[in-house]
Design a protein around this motif. Structure first.
Motif, short mmCIF file in Angstrom:
data_model
loop_
_atom_site.label_atom_id
_atom_site.label_comp_id
_atom_site.label_asym_id
_atom_site.label_seq_id
_atom_site.Cartn_x
_atom_site.Cartn_y
_atom_site.Cartn_z
N GLU A 164 0.86 -1.17 0.00
CA GLU A 164 0.00 0.00 0.00
C GLU A 164 0.90 1.22 0.00
O GLU A 164 1.99 1.18 0.55
N VAL A 165 0.43 2.29 -0.62
CA VAL A 165 1.21 3.52 -0.62
C VAL A 165 0.36 4.61 0.00
O VAL A 165 -0.81 4.79 -0.37
N ASP B 255 -0.90 13.34 4.50
CA ASP B 255 -2.27 13.17 4.01
C ASP B 255 -2.75 11.75 4.26
O ASP B 255 -3.49 11.18 3.46
N GLU B 256 -2.34 11.20 5.40
CA GLU B 256 -2.71 9.82 5.73
C GLU B 256 -4.22 9.67 5.84
O GLU B 256 -4.77 8.60 5.57
N ASP B 257 -4.91 10.76 6.23
CA ASP B 257 -6.36 10.69 6.42
C ASP B 257 -7.11 10.39 5.12
O ASP B 257 -8.25 9.93 5.14
N GLU C 111 -7.50 14.60 -4.81
CA GLU C 111 -7.84 15.26 -3.54
C GLU C 111 -6.58 15.84 -2.89
O GLU C 111 -6.57 16.99 -2.43
N ILE C 112 -5.50 15.06 -2.89
CA ILE C 112 -4.27 15.52 -2.24
C ILE C 112 -3.64 16.69 -3.01
O ILE C 112 -3.23 17.69 -2.43
N ILE C 113 -3.62 16.58 -4.34
CA ILE C 113 -3.03 17.67 -5.13
C ILE C 113 -3.87 18.94 -4.97
O ILE C 113 -3.33 20.04 -4.87
N GLU C 114 -5.19 18.78 -4.91
CA GLU C 114 -6.04 19.96 -4.70
C GLU C 114 -5.77 20.60 -3.34
O GLU C 114 -5.66 21.82 -3.23
N ARG C 115 -5.67 19.77 -2.31
CA ARG C 115 -5.36 20.29 -0.97
C ARG C 115 -4.07 21.05 -0.95
O ARG C 115 -3.95 22.11 -0.37
N ARG C 116 -3.05 20.43 -1.55
CA ARG C 116 -1.71 21.00 -1.47
C ARG C 116 -1.50 22.11 -2.49
O ARG C 116 -0.51 22.81 -2.42
N ARG C 117 -2.40 22.22 -3.45
CA ARG C 117 -2.21 23.14 -4.58
C ARG C 117 -0.80 22.97 -5.15
O ARG C 117 -0.10 23.94 -5.42
#
Lengths: 446, 446
Positions: free
Chosen positions: A291-292, A297-299, A335-341
């Motif tokens: 798993e990666v 952003d573990e959540d 989702e992660i890329i959007e969060r982190r911009r």
């Protein structure tokens, strides 16, 4: 207006699904193109299978939890069908019924799957998976390669701070033997352990009790497997504990090989963990599992997961054929890329809006926009017969970087106005140089 | 072996669907990439919606024939769902519930749809559509644009000998009025006429009789609409016939405008036909309708089709919003290109197979293949620990254009062997020039 709202509300995307409007889709496109590029660079070839399969196929080795999550239906011919819950089982069917495919067979598939789960912010009932699988190679180098592919995809998308969690079903089976739980219960136990992050230690103990694994065995098992860290230390611990349990010792050796191959493939060692509590929720895994997750952003949950499934193809009616694979989740990566911009995402794909200054200029404007389009400069034109000011307002609202204003005076001099919509400046450009000038402006540098 | 065949036979793709193995998918990829490029050049933005929708939504204006073809099911929450039968109704739902979208809203979608039809060689129950739609423009220039987009897609794929068939639901309605059939029956009549090519004139007359349109009205109607040819002639005929029927006269004028816009968009006039028997099978069309067929491959059916649907968005709960669109069928386009062998399709996407000459060379081979992959040269490596001859046989079977042989002797001199798999020649290349040399070989010219 109330009625309008009520009516509109009555047709929403079905629960657990969502629409991807252009503002979301542009990033999706960047992600999928980036992933596809890496998949192809690694020598995987594209393949697609139908969205639905026969139910009996889908239920082979899916496990009880997934079985409850399959969208099932009968077609009008009375066939029992179900929407696929992953891309692996359809692959196994294809390999089983196409023995002529040269092995190793390496394929990728980027497509939708469906599971009827409780929807959360990062878990939907319809989601997009990007899978690579290697069929026909029993060697741990293949497990390492699919993990390396996933890692390279994340790197390519600017997500370098991933952590790869590794385990082996054979080690988990050894743990069961060690605490005296019958191997018959293994798959039930693995599904329970898989819920550890979701329902916690006591929750898992409850699940284990339901399937007949009571304390102290369940507590002991959880104590033993809650061991996670850099590969060598954890594998030494497991080897010491499971000495004499042949299959488990083999599982440790496999993981050691996976780790050493991963390093050769260029993965930094500090990105690798062995986590003996990693179980994976699907029944078809037989060996190394992975798993990666993204640090910080573990959540969101894992962004990729997979493992070896050496018996599935035979269970689907084919020859016994070893196989391994990994699946990246587009939705969670987005989702992660959007969060982190963390990636520059344009507001719009098109580059140029062509605006006739008045109705007499429309024919010429059409000629210009067609010239740009055929020159591969993504362009749009007014289709609503608006006045110039309204056209430019529309172009600005949609986010076009450039507008070309076709006015009578400029045109008589063989020119048009080129407006930079961001800088709010404009200049006169010769009509016959327009494609060239715009190509220079819109072509990505480097 | 018998048992193996029986088992494998028991898991086939569900009836009416098919697997797309790599040999089929590579052409699909070329088609879809080409179409997407044209869509984006014309200023359409990507959007995706779920594979299934609520049944009541899907059944709005689908018409009886389609209603019978929807794959319906209940989810575990008891919701009545159905697999989408097209990409237009989901778009209408999105527009209805997102009034903030700037208009005209131009979106493209390349995705799967499902219809439970009798499968034939060119008609499947799951198929891929490529749609562009313009929402918010009532002007015939928008109808012309979507047709021009479809034509440009076909041109881009080397399919220049298309024919665009045009008609207008308003003209057909005028014909009904002319022969004295009530407008209430219009949609039923259109669905019957739509089957003309499939079931013939007598078949259509039978269908018409079932819905209460008996001879002589049905014969007269068929006589009147069986008129097809270059736009001006057919439209003059229709205008003469329908003089005084205001809506039909308006329909003729709309088509005249569509035709004149199409010429401005650059479509050769000889590719345009008005065909008064063109009806389209779905109930939501309200104005101009169009279909594209390929000359010489008419038996495949239309490769694109669409039309204006000015009431659908309101029926989906939104504001009254005009809209028009067209849909290209990937499967049929692929079928025609395969028949004609008109596009060069590589056997494999990957370019290079890296083969260690013996086990001691494996580490170095991995280092080389990773270098190529990170240099965007799609490459593969032996994962089956085969001897060199077996590796090269595999590489040849899969169709790699090049192989890099990593041998001890060459490597000691800082070199590897580069083999041209097609020409069956090989030469020595410096290890540190390999990426550069291969990039020169595999980069498409021009």
């Amino acid at each position: 207006m109330i009625w309008e709202i009520l009516m509109a509300m009555s047709f929403q995307p079905p629960k657990g699904t969502c629409d991807l409007l252009p503002d979301k889709m542009i990033l999706r496109g960047i992600i999928v193109d980036g992933i596809r590029r890496v998949f192809e660079n690694y020598g995987y070839e594209p393949m697609e299978t139908p969205a639905f399969e026969s139910c009996p196929l889908l239920e082979i080795k899916c496990g009880e939890d997934i079985r409850e999550q399959i969208y099932k239906f009968k077609d009008k011919g009375g066939r029992d069908l179900g929407l696929r819950y992953d891309l692996t089982v359809p692959l196994a069917r294809v390999v089983a019924s196409n023995p002529q495919l040269p092995k190793p067979f390496k394929r990728y598939c980027i497509s939708r799957v469906w599971r009827y789960e409780k929807p959360t912010a990062t878990r939907r009932r319809e989601f997009f998976q990007c899978d690579v699988d290697i069929v026909g190679s029993p060697d741990p180098i293949s497990d390492a390669e699919v993990v390396a592919v996933a890692a390279d995809c994340l790197e390519a998308l600017g997500l370098s701070n991933f952590l790869v969690r590794l385990n082996n079903r054979k080690i988990l089976e050894g743990m069961l033997e060690y605490v005296g739980v019958s191997g018959d219960r293994a798959l039930d136990v693995f599904r329970a352990i898989d819920k550890l992050a979701k329902i916690g230690r006591e929750g898992v103990k409850g699940e284990l009790r339901k399937i007949g694994v009571a304390p102290p065995a369940s507590s002991k098992l959880l104590d033993l497997i809650c061991k996670e860290g850099e590969p060598k230390g954890v594998l030494d611990y497991a080897k010491g504990l499971l000495k004499g349990i042949t299959a488990a010792e083999g599982g440790c050796r496999e993981l050691e090989l996976v780790v050493s191959h991963l390093k050769r493939f260029g993965l930094p060692e500090e990105r690798l963990r062995v986590d003996l509590s990693l179980a994976r929720g699907i029944d078809y895994y037989t060996g190394p599992i992975f798993e990666v997750i993204m640090e910080g952003d573990e959540d969101v949950g894992s962004v990729a997961g997979g493992g070896r499934y050496d018996t599935l193809i035979e269970l689907c009616g084919g020859r016994a054929t070893p196989a391994t694979g990994i699946s990246l989740g587009v939705d969670r990566i987005a989702e992660i890329i959007e969060r982190r911009r963390s990636l520059p995402v344009p507001r719009i794909i098109a580059k140029v809006f062509v605006a006739p200054a008045d109705d007499s200029m429309r024919s010429e404007a059409v000629a210009i926009v067609q010239e740009l389009r055929r020159g591969n400069i993504a362009s749009d034109i007014d289709l609503a017969k608006r006045r110039l000011a309204a056209q430019l307002e529309y172009a600005s609202k949609r986010g076009f970087p450039y507008a070309v204003i076709v006015g009578k005076r400029e045109l008589q001099q063989g020119s048009v106005l080129l407006r930079d919509m961001t800088a709010r400046t404009q200049r006169i450009v010769k009509r016959d140089k327009l494609v060239e000038v715009l190509r220079g402006l819109v072509t990505p540098k480097g």
